[in-house]
Design an enzyme around this catalytic site. Structure first.
Site, mmCIF file in Angstrom:
data_model
loop_
_atom_site.group_PDB
_atom_site.id
_atom_site.type_symbol
_atom_site.label_atom_id
_atom_site.label_comp_id
_atom_site.label_asym_id
_atom_site.label_seq_id
_atom_site.Cartn_x
_atom_site.Cartn_y
_atom_site.Cartn_z
ATOM 1 N N SER A 248 44.912 55.874 46.294
ATOM 2 C CA SER A 248 45.296 54.481 46.519
ATOM 3 C C SER A 248 46.615 54.409 47.274
ATOM 4 O O SER A 248 46.710 54.878 48.400
ATOM 5 C CB SER A 248 45.329 53.733 45.189
ATOM 6 O OG SER A 248 45.350 52.348 45.377
ATOM 7 N N GLU B 84 34.122 49.531 46.933
ATOM 8 C CA GLU B 84 35.501 49.086 46.760
ATOM 9 C C GLU B 84 36.027 48.337 47.983
ATOM 10 O O GLU B 84 35.578 48.551 49.107
ATOM 11 C CB GLU B 84 36.422 50.228 46.375
ATOM 12 C CG GLU B 84 36.469 51.414 47.308
ATOM 13 C CD GLU B 84 37.426 52.481 46.786
ATOM 14 O OE1 GLU B 84 38.602 52.153 46.561
ATOM 15 O OE2 GLU B 84 37.002 53.636 46.623
ATOM 16 N N HIS C 263 37.151 52.146 42.345
ATOM 17 C CA HIS C 263 38.363 52.646 42.972
ATOM 18 C C HIS C 263 38.906 53.839 42.176
ATOM 19 O O HIS C 263 39.106 53.755 40.970
ATOM 20 C CB HIS C 263 39.383 51.500 42.994
ATOM 21 C CG HIS C 263 40.655 51.784 43.713
ATOM 22 N ND1 HIS C 263 40.705 52.143 45.039
ATOM 23 C CD2 HIS C 263 41.949 51.738 43.283
ATOM 24 C CE1 HIS C 263 41.969 52.285 45.397
ATOM 25 N NE2 HIS C 263 42.740 52.063 44.352
#
Length: 306
Positions: A152, A247, A277
């Site tokens: 991320s 996602e 995610h």
């Protein structure tokens, strides 16, 4: 591009994100300390990798943790960068995930507690990563014996830190492995809308709030040390990205893959169907997460000379 069949087993990552979403819906103005405490539940979905030692250290002024599997090769290192939108997450939320990755590769990992927002806005996190990378080089670890990984926000840092290191004249590591990386701080990808109903953690509105916190009053979303899609990617080492087709950040990975290949960078993109995610957080409990980590290990080992 490779894919995997969707597992019919329970999804602990999805269940966790749904609980978080319910908590935010019940308390839209959740205080930061409670928000961070809630996210410290993240490692509950990750099994202990076993036979892995964890020792905290100082990496050039950056708090860090050595993650050392039993029998690991000592002169190869994965620099590991946790996710959490730059606001939450830590070496403690991610130590087990990075332990699984390090164990699969057979090397040590160094996980960083880079500075978080809102206390420290951009460019503090990317500067911390480069400072720690410089420290590793000063410890005698060759650049070609290191790889970066992160998820991320940490996945974005994999690339932005390489760009900053390159521009500071440092040799680049052998490889990068961004997981569900966040690159686009303006949320322009079509998947922000098309996957709004399948992503249980992130949505466009939330992402733009996090982006504003990260950039502060003077940050520029077009800064290549923020969004590498706005930078010159030429000369980057081989990259292996993993993302889910469900996602909202899917198009971040697709756009990066296209631009990096156009710049002459070797890129592999694996898209996993129906996952959440950073589904790799379920390592040790999800066969699909374990398979994703195995793919990372098989790919990076020869690039580290193993």
């Amino acid at each position: 591009m490779t894919t995997n069949t969707e597992s019919a087993t329970p999804d602990p990552v999805k269940d966790l994100y749904e609980r978080w979403s319910e908590a935010f819906a019940a308390d839209p103005d959740m205080p930061l300390d409670r928000w961070r405490a809630m996210v410290e539940e993240w490692p509950l979905v990750t099994a202990e990798p076993g036979a892995v030692d964890y020792v905290e250290t100082d990496a050039g002024g950056v708090p860090a943790m050595w993650i050392t599997p039993k029998g690991a090769v000592q002169d190869r290192v994965i620099l590991a960068l946790h996710g959490g939108g730059f606001v939450t997450g830590s070496i403690y939320t991610h130590r087990k995930l990075f332990g699984h990755i390090a164990k699969a590769v057979g090397v040590r990992a160094l996980a960083l507690d880079y500075r978080r927002v809102p206390e420290h806005v951009h460019p503090a996190p990317v500067r911390d990563v480069v400072a720690a990378y410089r420290w590793l080089l000063d410890q005698g670890i060759d650049a070609e014996h290191m790889a970066f990984t992160g998820d991320s926000a940490g996945g974005g840092l994999v690339v932005t830190a390489m760009l900053l290191a390159r521009d500071q004249g440092l040799p680049l590591p052998a490889a990068g492995m961004p997981l569900s990386p966040w690159f686009d701080y303006e949320a322009t990808g079509a998947s922000q809308d098309t996957n709004a109903n399948t992503d249980r953690l992130l949505n466009k509105e939330f992402g733009l709030v996090l982006a504003g916190m990260f950039l502060g009053e003077s940050g520029d979303p077009h800064d290549p040390y923020v969004n590498p899609l706005r930078g010159n990617l030429a000369g980057l080492p081989p990259m292996f990205l993993q993302v889910s087709d469900a996602e909202t950040l899917l198009d971040d990975s697709r756009s990066f893959t296209e631009q990096a290949r156009d710049a002459g960078v070797e890129v592999r993109l694996d898209v996993f169907p129906g996952q959440q995610h950073i589904f790799q957080m379920a390592a040790g409990r999800s066969p699909l997460a374990d398979d994703a980590i195995r793919r990372l290990a098989d790919w990076v080992r020869p690039r580290l000379g193993l």
